[in-house]
Design a protein around this motif. Structure first.
Motif, short mmCIF file in Angstrom:
data_model
loop_
_atom_site.label_atom_id
_atom_site.label_comp_id
_atom_site.label_asym_id
_atom_site.label_seq_id
_atom_site.Cartn_x
_atom_site.Cartn_y
_atom_site.Cartn_z
N ASP A 9 -10.87 -0.06 -10.48
CA ASP A 9 -10.16 -0.40 -9.24
C ASP A 9 -11.13 -0.49 -8.07
O ASP A 9 -12.15 0.19 -8.04
CB ASP A 9 -9.01 0.56 -8.95
CG ASP A 9 -9.46 2.01 -8.83
OD1 ASP A 9 -10.55 2.35 -9.32
OD2 ASP A 9 -8.72 2.81 -8.23
N ASN A 11 -10.82 -0.41 -3.93
CA ASN A 11 -9.86 -0.07 -2.88
C ASN A 11 -10.39 -0.41 -1.49
O ASN A 11 -11.60 -0.36 -1.26
CB ASN A 11 -9.53 1.42 -2.96
CG ASN A 11 -8.74 1.76 -4.21
OD1 ASN A 11 -7.57 1.45 -4.30
ND2 ASN A 11 -9.40 2.38 -5.18
N PRO A 12 -9.49 -0.75 -0.58
CA PRO A 12 -9.91 -1.04 0.79
C PRO A 12 -10.31 0.23 1.53
O PRO A 12 -10.02 1.34 1.08
CB PRO A 12 -8.65 -1.65 1.42
CG PRO A 12 -7.52 -1.03 0.66
CD PRO A 12 -8.03 -0.84 -0.74
N GLU A 15 -5.73 2.29 4.61
CA GLU A 15 -4.55 2.48 3.77
C GLU A 15 -4.15 1.18 3.08
O GLU A 15 -4.10 0.11 3.70
CB GLU A 15 -3.38 2.99 4.63
CG GLU A 15 -2.14 3.30 3.83
CD GLU A 15 -0.99 3.80 4.70
OE1 GLU A 15 0.11 3.96 4.15
OE2 GLU A 15 -1.21 4.02 5.91
N VAL A 16 -3.87 1.27 1.80
CA VAL A 16 -3.56 0.09 0.99
C VAL A 16 -2.25 -0.55 1.44
O VAL A 16 -1.23 0.12 1.60
CB VAL A 16 -3.47 0.48 -0.50
CG1 VAL A 16 -3.10 -0.74 -1.35
CG2 VAL A 16 -4.77 1.10 -0.99
N THR A 19 -1.42 -4.93 -3.52
CA THR A 19 -2.17 -4.74 -4.76
C THR A 19 -2.26 -6.05 -5.54
O THR A 19 -1.28 -6.79 -5.63
CB THR A 19 -1.49 -3.68 -5.66
OG1 THR A 19 -1.39 -2.45 -4.94
CG2 THR A 19 -2.29 -3.44 -6.94
N ALA A 47 -6.09 -5.23 3.53
CA ALA A 47 -6.19 -3.92 2.85
C ALA A 47 -5.65 -3.98 1.42
O ALA A 47 -4.74 -3.25 1.04
CB ALA A 47 -5.46 -2.84 3.66
N ARG A 49 -5.74 -3.56 -2.57
CA ARG A 49 -6.28 -2.80 -3.71
C ARG A 49 -6.31 -3.72 -4.93
O ARG A 49 -5.31 -4.38 -5.24
CB ARG A 49 -5.39 -1.58 -3.97
CG ARG A 49 -5.56 -0.90 -5.33
CD ARG A 49 -4.67 0.34 -5.37
NE ARG A 49 -4.40 0.80 -6.72
CZ ARG A 49 -5.23 1.54 -7.47
NH1 ARG A 49 -6.42 1.86 -7.00
NH2 ARG A 49 -4.88 1.92 -8.68
N VAL A 51 -6.85 -3.99 -9.03
CA VAL A 51 -6.83 -3.23 -10.29
C VAL A 51 -7.19 -4.19 -11.42
O VAL A 51 -6.52 -5.21 -11.62
CB VAL A 51 -5.44 -2.61 -10.54
CG1 VAL A 51 -5.41 -1.89 -11.89
CG2 VAL A 51 -5.07 -1.65 -9.41
N GLU A 102 2.04 1.43 -9.51
CA GLU A 102 1.76 1.05 -8.12
C GLU A 102 3.02 1.23 -7.26
O GLU A 102 2.96 1.73 -6.13
CB GLU A 102 1.28 -0.40 -8.05
CG GLU A 102 -0.09 -0.65 -8.65
CD GLU A 102 -1.19 0.12 -7.94
OE1 GLU A 102 -1.30 -0.01 -6.71
OE2 GLU A 102 -1.92 0.87 -8.61
N LYS A 105 3.69 4.73 -6.34
CA LYS A 105 2.81 5.21 -5.26
C LYS A 105 3.28 4.72 -3.89
O LYS A 105 2.67 5.06 -2.88
CB LYS A 105 1.37 4.73 -5.49
CG LYS A 105 0.69 5.33 -6.69
CD LYS A 105 -0.68 4.66 -6.86
CE LYS A 105 -1.29 4.97 -8.21
NZ LYS A 105 -2.45 4.10 -8.48
#
Length: 222
Positions: A9, A11-12, A15-16, A19, A47, A49, A51, A102, A105
């Motif tokens: 993964d 990530n930014p 805060e994501v 996705t 931002a 994310r 995967v 996802e 989350k």
């Protein structure tokens, strides 16, 4: 219950907000497409994310039964018998679990893009048309459909209006462009919001396509 898919993964820094789940092709791994992220030059404000899951290892018939990362077995290179439906369904269920993770989350389904190249694209198209929550978009690169005749009875309406973008190389000698066009036409005829674009390339991605993918992702997630 199968083991969850391992993944790479990216990530930014903040805060994501969205996705992208990106599925690789036969014999590759999640590491194969991870370097594309900086090449997409996406605005930091999105931002996103990324995967990149690793497909399970399995014997692949056309490669002499050699074990490799594959979303499903390929028993024949014939146009209509290439994808093993059982394997496709198993892998689609594993990728669906990634999407659900996802969502658990806190990411809404309509902020998740499902992308796939070659075998990965087969899974993206199979799952995306059957998934019960509306996604932000489906990206189908140098790919085709498994058992298109099953679409009418198995499809879920949740992604009937979801943008589906096809990209394919005109010189592709692994997945002939006609297979991609057939998948696109199947979805178009069934009322999906599918778009088709070709590039002067083989079974890969090129800079023009990467730029188009970037613009498409931004349009979906802005």
């Amino acid at each position: 219950m199968s083991q969850p898919l391992p993944f790479v993964d990216i990530n930014p820094a903040t805060e994501v907000k969205a996705t992208v789940i990106w599925l690789h092709g036969l014999g590759d791994s999640g590491h194969g497409f991870a370097p594309i992220v900086p090449e997409l030059r996406l605005p930091e404000s999105l931002a996103i994310r990324f995967v990149f899951p690793h497909a399970p290892e399995r014997p692949v018939t056309i490669n002499g039964g050699m074990r490799m990362r594959a979303w499903y077995d390929i028993k024949s290179m014939d146009f209509d018998k290439r994808a093993d439906l059982g394997g496709v369904k198993e892998s689609a269920a594993l990728v669906e679990q990634l999407i659900e993770d996802e969502i658990a989350k806190g990411m809404p389904a309509n902020r998740i893009i499902l992308a796939g190249f070659s075998q990965g694209g087969v899974i993206a198209l199979h799952l995306g048309t059957r998934y019960s929550k509306t996604l932000a978009g489906i990206l189908a690169l140098s790919t085709y459909m498994c058992e298109p005749s099953l679409l009418a009875e198995e499809a879920h309406d949740a992604n009937k209006q979801t943008p589906i973008q096809f990209g394919h190389g005109t010189h592709d000698d692994v997945v002939p462009v006609a297979m991609g066009q057939a998948a696109y036409q199947t979805l178009k005829d069934a009322g999906y919001q599918a778009k088709w674009k070709t590039y002067a390339m083989q079974h890969n991605v090129c800079m023009d396509e990467i730029n188009d993918i970037s613009a498409w992702i931004q349009a979906r997630l802005t």
